[in-house]
Design a protein around this motif. Sequence first.
Motif, mmCIF file in Angstrom:
data_model
loop_
_atom_site.group_PDB
_atom_site.id
_atom_site.type_symbol
_atom_site.label_atom_id
_atom_site.label_comp_id
_atom_site.label_asym_id
_atom_site.label_seq_id
_atom_site.Cartn_x
_atom_site.Cartn_y
_atom_site.Cartn_z
ATOM 1 N N PHE A 1 19.438 -1.634 43.569
ATOM 2 C CA PHE A 1 19.156 -2.602 44.729
ATOM 3 C C PHE A 1 20.670 -3.663 44.975
ATOM 4 O O PHE A 1 21.219 -3.929 43.893
ATOM 5 C CB PHE A 1 17.922 -3.346 44.594
ATOM 6 C CG PHE A 1 16.547 -2.680 44.579
ATOM 7 C CD1 PHE A 1 15.946 -2.590 45.949
ATOM 8 C CD2 PHE A 1 16.165 -2.041 43.322
ATOM 9 C CE1 PHE A 1 14.661 -1.829 45.892
ATOM 10 C CE2 PHE A 1 15.033 -1.380 43.523
ATOM 11 C CZ PHE A 1 14.252 -1.328 44.611
ATOM 12 N N THR B 1 21.093 -6.930 45.277
ATOM 13 C CA THR B 1 20.351 -7.926 44.900
ATOM 14 C C THR B 1 21.066 -9.308 45.166
ATOM 15 O O THR B 1 22.248 -9.427 44.947
ATOM 16 C CB THR B 1 19.900 -8.046 43.287
ATOM 17 O OG1 THR B 1 21.071 -7.400 42.401
ATOM 18 C CG2 THR B 1 18.891 -7.457 42.954
ATOM 19 N N TYR C 1 16.621 -5.101 38.628
ATOM 20 C CA TYR C 1 16.744 -4.641 40.395
ATOM 21 C C TYR C 1 18.232 -4.252 40.436
ATOM 22 O O TYR C 1 18.395 -3.272 41.012
ATOM 23 C CB TYR C 1 16.238 -5.861 41.392
ATOM 24 C CG TYR C 1 14.874 -5.503 41.482
ATOM 25 C CD1 TYR C 1 13.836 -6.279 40.552
ATOM 26 C CD2 TYR C 1 14.227 -4.766 42.588
ATOM 27 C CE1 TYR C 1 12.489 -6.142 40.839
ATOM 28 C CE2 TYR C 1 13.039 -4.663 42.842
ATOM 29 C CZ TYR C 1 11.982 -5.086 42.159
ATOM 30 O OH TYR C 1 10.851 -5.223 42.024
ATOM 31 N N THR C 2 19.015 -4.821 40.117
ATOM 32 C CA THR C 2 20.311 -4.455 40.281
ATOM 33 C C THR C 2 20.960 -3.062 39.498
ATOM 34 O O THR C 2 21.417 -2.317 40.142
ATOM 35 C CB THR C 2 21.528 -5.592 39.650
ATOM 36 O OG1 THR C 2 21.056 -6.839 40.007
ATOM 37 C CG2 THR C 2 22.851 -5.256 39.962
ATOM 38 N N TYR D 1 16.405 -10.037 38.224
ATOM 39 C CA TYR D 1 17.680 -9.673 39.180
ATOM 40 C C TYR D 1 18.234 -8.590 38.337
ATOM 41 O O TYR D 1 18.920 -7.705 39.018
ATOM 42 C CB TYR D 1 18.376 -11.082 39.015
ATOM 43 C CG TYR D 1 19.795 -10.979 39.596
ATOM 44 C CD1 TYR D 1 20.016 -11.534 40.994
ATOM 45 C CD2 TYR D 1 20.858 -10.494 39.044
ATOM 46 C CE1 TYR D 1 21.203 -11.271 41.662
ATOM 47 C CE2 TYR D 1 22.161 -10.363 39.537
ATOM 48 C CZ TYR D 1 22.241 -10.889 41.045
ATOM 49 O OH TYR D 1 23.653 -10.764 41.435
ATOM 50 N N GLY E 1 17.043 1.591 44.717
ATOM 51 C CA GLY E 1 17.130 0.756 45.459
ATOM 52 C C GLY E 1 18.318 0.858 46.589
ATOM 53 O O GLY E 1 18.373 -0.048 47.168
ATOM 54 N N VAL F 1 17.275 -7.265 48.016
ATOM 55 C CA VAL F 1 16.372 -7.958 47.452
ATOM 56 C C VAL F 1 16.562 -9.342 47.031
ATOM 57 O O VAL F 1 17.767 -9.331 46.539
ATOM 58 C CB VAL F 1 15.688 -7.425 46.245
ATOM 59 C CG1 VAL F 1 14.729 -8.247 45.568
ATOM 60 C CG2 VAL F 1 15.110 -6.132 46.234
ATOM 61 N N ALA G 1 10.497 -3.372 36.715
ATOM 62 C CA ALA G 1 10.875 -3.839 38.033
ATOM 63 C C ALA G 1 9.581 -3.848 39.132
ATOM 64 O O ALA G 1 9.611 -4.975 39.730
ATOM 65 C CB ALA G 1 11.995 -3.220 38.394
ATOM 66 N N LYS G 2 9.012 -2.691 39.305
ATOM 67 C CA LYS G 2 8.000 -2.801 40.207
ATOM 68 C C LYS G 2 7.022 -3.728 39.910
ATOM 69 O O LYS G 2 6.121 -4.262 40.975
ATOM 70 C CB LYS G 2 7.239 -1.215 40.018
ATOM 71 C CG LYS G 2 7.883 -0.186 40.942
ATOM 72 C CD LYS G 2 6.983 0.936 41.000
ATOM 73 C CE LYS G 2 7.637 2.027 41.764
ATOM 74 N NZ LYS G 2 7.068 3.416 41.337
ATOM 75 N N TYR H 1 7.396 -6.501 38.335
ATOM 76 C CA TYR H 1 7.930 -7.987 38.185
ATOM 77 C C TYR H 1 7.698 -8.219 36.545
ATOM 78 O O TYR H 1 7.291 -9.563 36.573
ATOM 79 C CB TYR H 1 7.378 -8.879 39.119
ATOM 80 C CG TYR H 1 7.312 -8.416 40.633
ATOM 81 C CD1 TYR H 1 8.681 -8.027 41.261
ATOM 82 C CD2 TYR H 1 6.361 -8.050 41.233
ATOM 83 C CE1 TYR H 1 8.501 -7.444 42.402
ATOM 84 C CE2 TYR H 1 6.153 -7.411 42.444
ATOM 85 C CZ TYR H 1 7.520 -7.296 43.108
ATOM 86 O OH TYR H 1 7.380 -6.542 44.377
#
Length: 561
Positions: free
Chosen positions: A140, A142, A135-136, A132, A99, A104, A493-494, A496
């Motif tokens: 990413f 976030t 992704y973090t 969240y 990320g 995001v 993550a991809k 969701y």
Amino acid sequence: MYKKLIESSLKKAAKVDKVELEIPANPAYGDFSTNIGLKKGNPEEIKKNLTKDKSLSQIVSKIEIKEGFINFWLSKEALIDNLEKILKQKDNYGKDEIGKGKCVVIDYSSPNVAKRFSIGHLRSTVIGQAVYNLYTFLGFDTVGDNHLGDWGTQFGIILSAIEEKSFNPDSITLNELEELYVDYSKRAKENLALKEKAKDWFKRLEDKDKKARQIWEIVNKISLAEYQKIYDLLDIKIDYTYGESFYEDKMAKIISLAKAKKLAKKSRGALIIDLGKDLPPAMLIKSDGTTTYLTRDLAAIDFRLKKWNPSLIIYEVGSEQKLHFRQVFKAAELLGWAKKTSFVHIAHGLVLIGGKKMSTRKGTTIKLEDILEKAMDKAAELFEKAKVAKDIDSEEKKEIIKKVGIGAIKYFDLMHHPESDINFDWNSIFNLKGNSGPYLQYTYARTQSIINKSQIPNKKSLDLGAWKMQFNKEELSLLRILSQYQDVLVNAAKNYSPNILCSYLFNLAQKYNTFYSKHRILDISDKSSVMSQFRLAITVATGTVLKNGLLLLGIKAPEKM
Ligand code: ARG
């Protein structure tokens, strides 16, 4: 991480630009598998090219073609290297940089002011927070944004109801506010005058009428204070709370933009954007001159794009708003905002009781407070039943009960695919033998108790070099699953789908418990024997992954249980 390495060899061997390995559900098909041979001609030839690849031969011990699929087995060296990596990287194991440089925005929780925090908002909060965290962890940037429902025509109802009953807004509770709202809306359905009055109050609010503003502020304050209690209990922190009201003065710009782009048009006194034949038009301004939920969502996109420049905006909102978000995304596309940014709606399903939808009318709803309270009682029960370590004082006990109670509720939500409806069932939520938060926490506590008993002075430097590389079946399967952690995080993550991480952790815990029941981990005669060290290393690694996986789900794992 091995997945990426094998994928890059595979790309060269099959002469393709993209290939995605799968982790077969059945370990008899290897650690990774691909159907690229079926799609791109000759699997035998791909295999031949692969065997020439030096970098691959160090991590893969066997490549086999079965029913056209090419299956890969990780080498023992690779599995041991990975085990060492877990011990070394500890809490950072599984982190990724995919990320890096990308932002995001995650829009989640978002309760409606003057109403109690609902079970639906609980789902949004729990799933949104897990997404969240994932992704973090994957690198990413976030941003969490709580799109509080603190504006809109429903406010007209609240204001009108408060005035009608000459309630003193200062001393009102959230429960009373909700009752006022429900009662008024019911009556307004048949009473045009009440409806008009409510509309008028919202107009006054939008026109910055002093009294309307004052009451509005008080109602917000009371609601937010209640929500904060829930966030504290659930251990939720959302970066920003730009509620809908924040966009009050930012909507005019959207409307001019829509006009300038020749998208906005008048229709029966309202201002709309046509969204093509598949979707109803987006309503920007109603015929009475007031703005809409949708207009505020467009203003929010414009604001977020300017402030954070995200490549992705994720909305975690109930499935009843599917149409709304299709409209919002389509309008955003027409306005030219979808060129560098994608939009996703995670549309969570309903919470059912006994297989049925909750209904206020039939008295079959449950309040969030009641759920959380019962969860604590259940956790306390579990705690009393379990063999409790003697050295736990009452403060610590309280903490553990909280972690187990809240963890159980969160995990039960997360273990289902977000879009599926979930059937609320206390027995599964607290099932110590099955797929549940407490089961995972219990397994983690087991790993910690073994580590504490081991008394090996410096557990950080367990000596794996001396290990003879002969694993029994249970050890092998643990080493294999431990090596998949990062791939699972990326996959979750991809898609969701925190539930992908849940299944993985459950699988890991089950494998560890089988290992534990079949083999002695610590040699009684010599706790620092090579075998003990190796098994202890597996235990440390399993504990690390369980704890961190749970943390990503927003669940804390107590050291003792
Ligand atoms: N407050 C809304 C509701 O409870 C959810 C808001 C979701 N987020 C958004 N950007 N529309 O229905």
